[in-house]
Design a protein around this motif. Structure first.
Motif, mmCIF file in Angstrom:
data_model
loop_
_atom_site.group_PDB
_atom_site.id
_atom_site.type_symbol
_atom_site.label_atom_id
_atom_site.label_comp_id
_atom_site.label_asym_id
_atom_site.label_seq_id
_atom_site.Cartn_x
_atom_site.Cartn_y
_atom_site.Cartn_z
ATOM 1 N N GLN A 1 44.056 37.981 30.887
ATOM 2 C CA GLN A 1 42.922 37.058 30.138
ATOM 3 C C GLN A 1 42.706 37.796 29.043
ATOM 4 N N ARG A 2 42.346 36.513 28.321
ATOM 5 C CA ARG A 2 42.022 36.877 26.987
ATOM 6 C C ARG A 2 40.542 37.362 26.806
ATOM 7 N N HIS A 3 39.780 38.514 26.605
ATOM 8 C CA HIS A 3 38.359 38.296 26.124
ATOM 9 C C HIS A 3 37.853 37.033 25.046
ATOM 10 N N ARG B 1 37.059 43.487 27.935
ATOM 11 C CA ARG B 1 35.446 42.864 27.814
ATOM 12 C C ARG B 1 34.276 44.808 28.072
ATOM 13 N N PHE B 2 35.249 45.550 28.634
ATOM 14 C CA PHE B 2 33.991 46.880 29.328
ATOM 15 C C PHE B 2 33.696 47.287 27.380
ATOM 16 N N ILE B 3 34.706 47.369 27.151
ATOM 17 C CA ILE B 3 34.428 48.018 25.516
ATOM 18 C C ILE B 3 33.388 46.915 24.849
ATOM 19 N N SER B 4 33.859 45.524 25.060
ATOM 20 C CA SER B 4 33.062 44.291 24.134
ATOM 21 C C SER B 4 31.943 44.765 24.408
ATOM 22 N N ALA C 1 42.923 41.686 28.776
ATOM 23 C CA ALA C 1 43.152 42.141 27.532
ATOM 24 C C ALA C 1 42.367 43.391 27.497
ATOM 25 N N ALA C 2 43.986 44.314 27.205
ATOM 26 C CA ALA C 2 42.957 45.965 27.219
ATOM 27 C C ALA C 2 43.591 46.781 25.879
#
Length: 140
Positions: free
Chosen positions: A5-7, A80-83, A72-73
């Protein structure tokens, strides 16, 4: 094999709204700046770990429909977590400098001291920012 899944930009926008919403009251509160004056680097690092745990748990532990392995990583870390972390710390930092809080609450310190205490203040207020960011990201 499932596609990752794209962020989307809309996901980050939702995080930003929540991050600013909950961090604002803590950036403008003198007591938070006073607490930060008395904190050590250890305290700040501990808070960063807490913020990361809250963020990851809120994104992936509280939402059964979201799987970090399907997102996506970058280097194995979900975008998503980085964002979320960038929003949590960035919104507090941006708000603090936009309203000149370090100059108001730390006028008696030299520039290096202001920067150090501001960084510690960011680690305190980011707790609330990450809660707001993860909540809006999960709700919308």
């Amino acid at each position: 094999m499932q596609e990752r899944q794209r962020h989307k930009l809309a996901d980050t926008a939702q995080q930003i709204v929540g991050g600013f919403l909950l961090s604002g009251p803590f950036v403008v509160t003198g007591e938070v700046w006073q607490l930060a004056r008395n904190m050590t680097v250890f305290h700040s690092l501990f808070l960063v770990a807490v913020i990361m745990a809250i963020g990851y748990g809120g994104l992936y532990g509280a939402d059964n429909d979201r799987d970090p392995r399907r997102e996506a990583a970058i280097l194995g870390v979900p975008v998503r977590f980085i964002s979320l972390l960038i929003v949590a710390f960035g919104s507090v930092t941006l708000l603090a400098f936009a309203i000149t809080a370090p100059s108001v609450f730390l006028a008696d310190l030299d520039p290096a001291g202001r920067l150090a205490v501001t960084a510690r203040t960011v680690s305190v207020a980011a707790i609330f920012s990450v809660v707001g960011a993860v909540t809006t990201d999960s709700l919308f």
